[in-house]
Design a protein around this motif. Sequence first.
Motif, PDB file in Angstrom:
ATOM      1  N   MET A 182      19.268  -2.592   1.760  1.00  0.00           N
ATOM      2  CA  MET A 182      20.568  -2.017   1.433  1.00  0.00           C
ATOM      3  C   MET A 182      21.076  -1.042   2.489  1.00  0.00           C
ATOM      4  N   TYR A 183      20.168  -0.291   3.097  1.00  0.00           N
ATOM      5  CA  TYR A 183      20.615   0.810   3.960  1.00  0.00           C
ATOM      6  C   TYR A 183      20.144   0.697   5.407  1.00  0.00           C
ATOM      7  N   GLY A 184      19.343  -0.335   5.713  1.00  0.00           N
ATOM      8  CA  GLY A 184      18.934  -0.546   7.090  1.00  0.00           C
ATOM      9  C   GLY A 184      20.109  -0.685   8.050  1.00  0.00           C
ATOM     10  N   PRO A 185      21.140  -1.465   7.691  1.00  0.00           N
ATOM     11  CA  PRO A 185      22.289  -1.598   8.583  1.00  0.00           C
ATOM     12  C   PRO A 185      23.025  -0.275   8.829  1.00  0.00           C
ATOM     13  N   SER A 186      22.805   0.697   7.962  1.00  0.00           N
ATOM     14  CA  SER A 186      23.443   2.012   8.129  1.00  0.00           C
ATOM     15  C   SER A 186      22.524   3.011   8.831  1.00  0.00           C
ATOM     16  N   GLY A 187      21.364   2.534   9.280  1.00  0.00           N
ATOM     17  CA  GLY A 187      20.484   3.398  10.071  1.00  0.00           C
ATOM     18  C   GLY A 187      19.351   4.056   9.314  1.00  0.00           C
ATOM     19  N   VAL A 188      19.161   3.675   8.052  1.00  0.00           N
ATOM     20  CA  VAL A 188      18.075   4.276   7.270  1.00  0.00           C
ATOM     21  C   VAL A 188      16.926   3.276   7.153  1.00  0.00           C
ATOM     22  N   ARG A 189      15.763   3.680   7.627  1.00  0.00           N
ATOM     23  CA  ARG A 189      14.563   2.855   7.504  1.00  0.00           C
ATOM     24  C   ARG A 189      13.774   3.271   6.266  1.00  0.00           C
ATOM     25  N   CYS A 190      13.088   2.304   5.659  1.00  0.00           N
ATOM     26  CA  CYS A 190      12.247   2.609   4.507  1.00  0.00           C
ATOM     27  C   CYS A 190      11.006   1.726   4.560  1.00  0.00           C
ATOM     28  N   ASN A 191       9.842   2.355   4.629  1.00  0.00           N
ATOM     29  CA  ASN A 191       8.568   1.646   4.666  1.00  0.00           C
ATOM     30  C   ASN A 191       7.629   2.241   3.633  1.00  0.00           C
ATOM     31  N   CYS A 192       6.567   1.507   3.329  1.00  0.00           N
ATOM     32  CA  CYS A 192       5.602   1.948   2.328  1.00  0.00           C
ATOM     33  C   CYS A 192       4.191   1.857   2.893  1.00  0.00           C
ATOM     34  N   VAL A 193       3.381   2.859   2.606  1.00  0.00           N
ATOM     35  CA  VAL A 193       1.970   2.860   2.985  1.00  0.00           C
ATOM     36  C   VAL A 193       1.132   2.805   1.711  1.00  0.00           C
ATOM     37  N   ARG A 194       0.235   1.819   1.630  1.00  0.00           N
ATOM     38  CA  ARG A 194      -0.651   1.688   0.468  1.00  0.00           C
ATOM     39  C   ARG A 194      -2.065   2.125   0.864  1.00  0.00           C
ATOM     40  N   PRO A 195      -2.496   3.316   0.469  1.00  0.00           N
ATOM     41  CA  PRO A 195      -3.846   3.767   0.809  1.00  0.00           C
ATOM     42  C   PRO A 195      -4.912   3.048  -0.006  1.00  0.00           C
ATOM     43  N   GLY A 196      -6.088   2.943   0.592  1.00  0.00           N
ATOM     44  CA  GLY A 196      -7.255   2.497  -0.155  1.00  0.00           C
ATOM     45  C   GLY A 196      -7.915   3.692  -0.808  1.00  0.00           C
ATOM     46  N   LEU A 197      -9.243   3.665  -0.912  1.00  0.00           N
ATOM     47  CA  LEU A 197      -9.955   4.803  -1.486  1.00  0.00           C
ATOM     48  C   LEU A 197      -9.989   5.930  -0.460  1.00  0.00           C
ATOM     49  N   ILE A 198      -9.229   6.976  -0.725  1.00  0.00           N
ATOM     50  CA  ILE A 198      -9.181   8.134   0.164  1.00  0.00           C
ATOM     51  C   ILE A 198      -9.941   9.273  -0.506  1.00  0.00           C
ATOM     52  N   VAL A 199     -11.026   9.687   0.113  1.00  0.00           N
ATOM     53  CA  VAL A 199     -11.840  10.777  -0.423  1.00  0.00           C
ATOM     54  C   VAL A 199     -11.339  12.092   0.155  1.00  0.00           C
ATOM     55  N   THR A 200     -10.979  13.021  -0.727  1.00  0.00           N
ATOM     56  CA  THR A 200     -10.421  14.308  -0.313  1.00  0.00           C
ATOM     57  C   THR A 200     -11.270  15.433  -0.893  1.00  0.00           C
ATOM     58  N   PRO A 201     -11.113  16.641  -0.373  1.00  0.00           N
ATOM     59  CA  PRO A 201     -11.845  17.772  -0.966  1.00  0.00           C
ATOM     60  C   PRO A 201     -11.526  17.976  -2.444  1.00  0.00           C
ATOM     61  N   GLN A 202     -10.322  17.553  -2.860  1.00  0.00           N
ATOM     62  CA  GLN A 202      -9.919  17.757  -4.246  1.00  0.00           C
ATOM     63  C   GLN A 202     -10.498  16.702  -5.193  1.00  0.00           C
ATOM     64  N   ASN A 203     -10.734  15.473  -4.711  1.00  0.00           N
ATOM     65  CA  ASN A 203     -11.156  14.424  -5.636  1.00  0.00           C
ATOM     66  C   ASN A 203     -12.613  13.988  -5.464  1.00  0.00           C
ATOM     67  N   GLU A 204     -13.275  14.439  -4.398  1.00  0.00           N
ATOM     68  CA  GLU A 204     -14.611  13.921  -4.091  1.00  0.00           C
ATOM     69  C   GLU A 204     -15.595  14.114  -5.243  1.00  0.00           C
ATOM     70  N   ALA A 205     -15.565  15.287  -5.860  1.00  0.00           N
ATOM     71  CA  ALA A 205     -16.525  15.569  -6.933  1.00  0.00           C
ATOM     72  C   ALA A 205     -16.232  14.743  -8.182  1.00  0.00           C
ATOM     73  N   ARG A 206     -14.999  14.244  -8.310  1.00  0.00           N
ATOM     74  CA  ARG A 206     -14.611  13.504  -9.517  1.00  0.00           C
ATOM     75  C   ARG A 206     -14.807  11.993  -9.382  1.00  0.00           C
ATOM     76  N   ILE A 207     -15.131  11.525  -8.177  1.00  0.00           N
ATOM     77  CA  ILE A 207     -15.325  10.085  -7.981  1.00  0.00           C
ATOM     78  C   ILE A 207     -16.794   9.749  -8.223  1.00  0.00           C
ATOM     79  N   PRO A 208     -17.092   8.946  -9.232  1.00  0.00           N
ATOM     80  CA  PRO A 208     -18.503   8.615  -9.523  1.00  0.00           C
ATOM     81  C   PRO A 208     -19.176   7.945  -8.322  1.00  0.00           C
ATOM     82  N   GLY A 209     -20.447   8.249  -8.136  1.00  0.00           N
ATOM     83  CA  GLY A 209     -21.187   7.677  -7.021  1.00  0.00           C
ATOM     84  C   GLY A 209     -21.198   6.162  -7.039  1.00  0.00           C
ATOM     85  N   VAL A 210     -21.312   5.562  -8.237  1.00  0.00           N
ATOM     86  CA  VAL A 210     -21.345   4.106  -8.321  1.00  0.00           C
ATOM     87  C   VAL A 210     -20.029   3.503  -7.851  1.00  0.00           C
ATOM     88  N   LEU A 211     -18.908   4.193  -8.115  1.00  0.00           N
ATOM     89  CA  LEU A 211     -17.614   3.701  -7.646  1.00  0.00           C
ATOM     90  C   LEU A 211     -17.531   3.771  -6.125  1.00  0.00           C
TER      91      LEU A 211
END
Length: 267
Positions: free
Chosen positions: A175-204
């Motif tokens: 809809m807006y590419g011809p007007s100069g606006v780009r839109c892309n999407c990034v789909r992350p996989g399993l991203i381990v962060t300081p905030q979530n590391e303790a909550r991700i089970p080891g088996v997972l």
Amino acid sequence: MDRLKDKVIIITGSTSGIGIGIAKLCAKEAAKVIITGRNVERGQKVVDDIINDGGEAWFHAFDLTNRDSMHALIEDVANKYGRIDVLINNAAGMGMKDGRVDEISFDQFNAVVATDLGGTFNMIKEVLPYLLKNEKGGNIINIGSMASAGGDLGTIAYACAKAGVDKLTEYVACMYGPSGVRCNCVRPGLIVTPQNEARIPGVLKDIFLSNILGKRYGHPEDIGHLCVYLASDEAEYMNGQVLTCDGGLNTHTPTVAQFRQMAGRTW
């Protein structure tokens, strides 16, 4: 280190995890970074870290479930800097709170979709007028999820919402590419962060690591590097793309890890 020099970049949900990784790398490339989230203390710490590292950042309170909050964010940033160059839609609700079709109510399903898909839609709607009036156009980067890449055993509302983000990306680009606006999407996989590391089970972690083609989990910086590229002028010809950054997890058939255990290549 000036690939994003003077670009005004809003990153929603940038007080933790992937959002921090994106923000710090954008700042290293000389962008003016707006940190957003509901936690003022965490947000200010991210700002302080960026400034102490020689970058430029500003915190603005933000709530993905509140349309007035979205409007205030866009208006205040535009008034402060005179323009907005890039919006990175990273904020999302906790998809792990939903489950199977028989386990969640229609209202619970709607709540997740309203936040994760509706919130992204509303942010795009709010920022579009500012991107469209830029002489060099504008740029939207949506953070999706590999949950939209195939079926799984739970979190159906989150997966459906993120699948909607994939399609929203393509429609906005058309809809807006011809007007100069780009839109892309990034789909992350399993991203381990300081905030979530303790909550991700080891088996997972073991399940994911056995199927990732590399030898490690993802880091916030992996997503940040890709966002820096998409936000830069180097990616001028990239539009309407849904890019998966998951260490190769979704490039193969689901039996690869088991074949490795068998020391075989097929049945």
